[in-house]
Design an enzyme around this catalytic site. Structure first.
Site, short mmCIF file in Angstrom:
data_model
loop_
_atom_site.label_atom_id
_atom_site.label_comp_id
_atom_site.label_asym_id
_atom_site.label_seq_id
_atom_site.Cartn_x
_atom_site.Cartn_y
_atom_site.Cartn_z
N THR A 422 0.77 -1.24 0.00
CA THR A 422 0.00 0.00 0.00
C THR A 422 0.81 1.29 0.00
O THR A 422 2.00 1.31 0.23
CB THR A 422 -1.04 0.07 1.15
N THR A 440 -3.45 0.33 -3.00
CA THR A 440 -2.63 -0.87 -2.81
C THR A 440 -2.64 -1.82 -3.99
O THR A 440 -3.59 -1.82 -4.78
CB THR A 440 -3.14 -1.64 -1.57
N GLU A 466 -4.27 -9.23 -4.36
CA GLU A 466 -5.18 -8.88 -3.27
C GLU A 466 -5.98 -10.05 -2.73
O GLU A 466 -6.45 -10.03 -1.58
CB GLU A 466 -6.13 -7.76 -3.73
N SER A 494 -9.62 -5.70 4.61
CA SER A 494 -8.44 -4.85 4.49
C SER A 494 -8.12 -4.20 5.82
O SER A 494 -8.99 -4.08 6.69
CB SER A 494 -8.70 -3.76 3.44
N SER A 495 -6.86 -3.77 5.97
CA SER A 495 -6.46 -2.97 7.14
C SER A 495 -6.27 -1.50 6.77
O SER A 495 -5.90 -0.71 7.64
CB SER A 495 -5.15 -3.51 7.71
N GLY A 517 1.35 -0.51 5.12
CA GLY A 517 1.97 -1.37 6.12
C GLY A 517 1.21 -2.61 6.50
O GLY A 517 1.43 -3.15 7.59
N GLY A 518 0.29 -3.11 5.65
CA GLY A 518 -0.42 -4.33 5.98
C GLY A 518 -1.27 -4.15 7.24
O GLY A 518 -1.82 -3.09 7.50
#
Length: 612
Positions: A422, A440, A466, A494-495, A517-518
């Site tokens: 991202t 992302t 994804e 998603s985060s 950053g996940g």
């Protein structure tokens, strides 16, 4: 405008004058893009000065992308106009993080209301919950699933931006592609960060299109400063500029995407031209909640599911409000062991709920009938009782999900799983309209599949991976389905946490922030919000703080950033502490009390802020 880019000011004075003349003549604003002089480049940990602007500002992860947004705002464009230009340049100069083949979430403030735009990728119609299971029923290893066509979801970023632009654009759609097209044709210098990532990637060289573009004949990435030209992307961008998102989702570009996905020799996917043509970006109701910092009542707005970001941020801040956290100051400019204990305990509780409940709302019902049940004051107060607040209170180490409301879920929690990738963009325009957008392709360089419509033409664009944000394991040991399992047409959890902050009493916009950053995006964003609004730091100083968090397991600390005494104090409480690289890419804009904006960009990446 200040910092490294001050030397470019003279190049932009003519543009400013042209814009003023156009305004006086009541002609529509027009973008005349000029490639900037030597933009700042960075790699590793490089101090950023922080920025101050008076009227508008744009913060993005690469100087060339920030500059494109700046020139759009200077030409009279809106925040959304600038976001389109920034994203297209990022697709070119930061291809490891986002692009035409990925997705995005965008929050927009038009001075009256917040809108949430969902451009998240979807699973192909032929995908099912066994997508990432081996023949023996065991889940694939992460990169076994990622590399190839199997992991590619239907991209949504371009179609989402088109939807937002139809509602909030001021410059013509076609003009917003000029910066990226110009840079793709004329070339741009290989940055130190891109070079380092290319050198360390094990899989990208296996794709012949990517290898020919990113690497030299010796198989090593082109050197730092080498001018990368991408005529294939320039051609695709021209099509999208004139035909809109249809040029990506239908016709020869769509056919090339499908051929790439389905034609992979070892790990083909099922993405079809029908999947691409049917994709729809969605406008969802933003998820907003209250928070009090330094006695000031705030309203934080973020993306609802399929993002877990706003929910987890709201839970962490809400849980901390029931602890002494607000009374604990920084120690020598750093979060203390006592504060970190409270924070990571709250994080464990939030991530336990995230694993249990959060998934695409078109497929999974929220607990107690509303996602706000997870933020209900009574629920958070009860959950906060699980946090030990005494000086020697032990860590819970692993939290269990709670039960908001009377309704019990029939779904199983998702096991912890790797998340990556991202880029984040924050923008405020001259009208005071603002956005926060996180974009992302998931893992660095996505699925490592580069699409070209004409193999003889250099370059192309990368496809996302994804679908690996879904649970590889669709059911638990008893056969109970997991909320975030693969289903046809579903959007993976998603985060991504684009966030807008308002004064609850006046409704005034105070801040735009977010990060890549996940799963750690959530913690990076909370750190910046808490540092700016509770610890009274500038956005830059808040971003500069060392990173920390927990995904409902070990306590994670950014390596070499915390004193040994802090680490040892957490371990004495029974926490498993892991010191590790935590490469956030935060961008933030914050309203100054006297007017204008303060901007910050992460020293861990290449981003900068520009504005007037």
């Amino acid at each position: 405008m200040n910092g490294t880019f001050r030397r470019c000011r003279s190049a932009w004075l003519g543009l400013a004058a042209a814009c003023l003349l156009a305004a006086c003549a009541s002609a529509p604003p027009r973008l005349e893009y000029a490639v900037p002089n030597q933009p700042e480049a960075a790699t590793g940990l490089n101090a950023k000065p922080g920025w101050t602007t008076a009227r508008f500002a744009v913060a993005a992860a690469n100087p060339l992308a920030t500059d494109a947004g700046y020139q759009v705002l200077k030409a009279g464009g809106s925040a959304v106009d600038a976001a389109v230009a920034v994203q297209m340049v990022l697709a070119l100069v930061e291809p490891q993080s986002s692009g035409l083949g990925g997705g995005a979430f965008l929050l927009h403030w038009d001075g009256r209301r917040v809108q949430a735009y969902d451009g998240r990728e979807t699973a192909p119609a032929a995908a099912d919950e066994t997508l990432f299971l081996r023949p023996d029923g065991q889940p694939m290893a992460f990169h076994e699933a990622v590399v190839g066509g199997r992991s590619v979801g239907v991209p949504g970023a371009v179609r989402m931006l088109e939807l937002a632009h139809r509602q909030h654009g001021r410059l013509p759609w076609s003009e917003l592609f000029r910066p990226a097209i110009t840079l793709a044709e004329q070339g741009f210098p290989m940055s130190p960060r891109l070079h380092s990532l290319l050198a360390n990637d094990r899989f990208l060289r296996d794709d012949p299109v990517a290898r020919a573009y990113f690497y030299g004949p010796d198989g090593q990435p082109w050197p730092v400063g080498h001018r990368l030209q991408n005529p294939e992307m320039a051609a695709v961008l021209r099509l999208i500029a004139t035909q809109g998102s249809r040029a990506l989702h239908e016709g020869p570009v769509a056919a090339a995407i499908v051929a790439k996905v389905q034609g992979h020799a070892k790990n083909p996917g099922t993405l079809s031209t029908t999947d691409l043509a049917r994709y729809q970006a969605k406008e969802r109701e933003p998820l907003c909640h209250g928070w009090t910092a330094r006695g000031r009542s705030l309203r934080l707005c973020g993306m609802p599911p399929p993002s877990s970001g706003a929910l987890a941020i709201g839970q962490i801040l809400g849980l901390l409000a029931h602890t002494p956290a607000a009374e604990i100051p920084l120690e020598a400019g750093l979060p203390s062991a006592d504060w970190l204990h409270l924070y990571t305990e709250a994080a464990r509780l939030a991530f336990a709920d995230r694993a249990q409940y959060v998934a695409d709302p078109d497929f999974v019902a929220p607990p107690a009938g509303t996602w706000s049940s997870l933020l209900a004051p009574a629920y958070l107060a009860e959950r906060a009782k699980l946090i030990g607040v005494a000086p020697d209170a032990p860590s819970m180490k692993l939290a269990r999900p709670g039960h908001p409301g009377r309704l019990q879920t029939s779904l199983a929690p998702m096991p912890e799983q790797v998340e990556h990738g991202t880029s984040h963009i924050s923008i405020v325009d001259a009208e005071g309209h603002a956005l926060a957008m996180t974009t992302t392709i998931e893992d660095a360089f996505g699925s490592r599949q580069m699409v070209t419509t004409q193999p003889a033409r250099s370059g192309g664009f990368l496809l996302n991976n994804e679908l690996t944000d879904f649970s590889f394991t669709p059911r638990d040991a008893s056969g109970t389905p997991i909320a975030n399992r693969v289903q046809p047409g579903k959007r993976p959890r998603s985060s991504m946490s684009p966030t807008l902050v308002f004064d609850a009493a006046t409704g005034e916009l105070l801040m735009s922030a977010g990060s890549p950053g996940g799963a750690l995006i959530i913690h990076y964003t909370v750190k910046t919000l808490y540092g700016s609004l509770q610890w009274d730091l500038s956005p830059q100083k808040a971003i500069d703080l060392p990173n920390f968090g927990s995904l409902n397991g070990p306590t994670l600390l950014e390596e070499k950033r915390f004193p040994a005494a802090t680490v040892e104090a957490l371990r004495r409480r029974g926490a498993e502490v892991r010191e590790m690289p935590m490469t956030s890419g935060l961008q933030a804009l914050m309203r100054r009390p006297g007017g204008g904006w303060l901007g910050g960009a992460d020293p861990r990446r290449e981003g900068v802020v520009l504005g007037d």
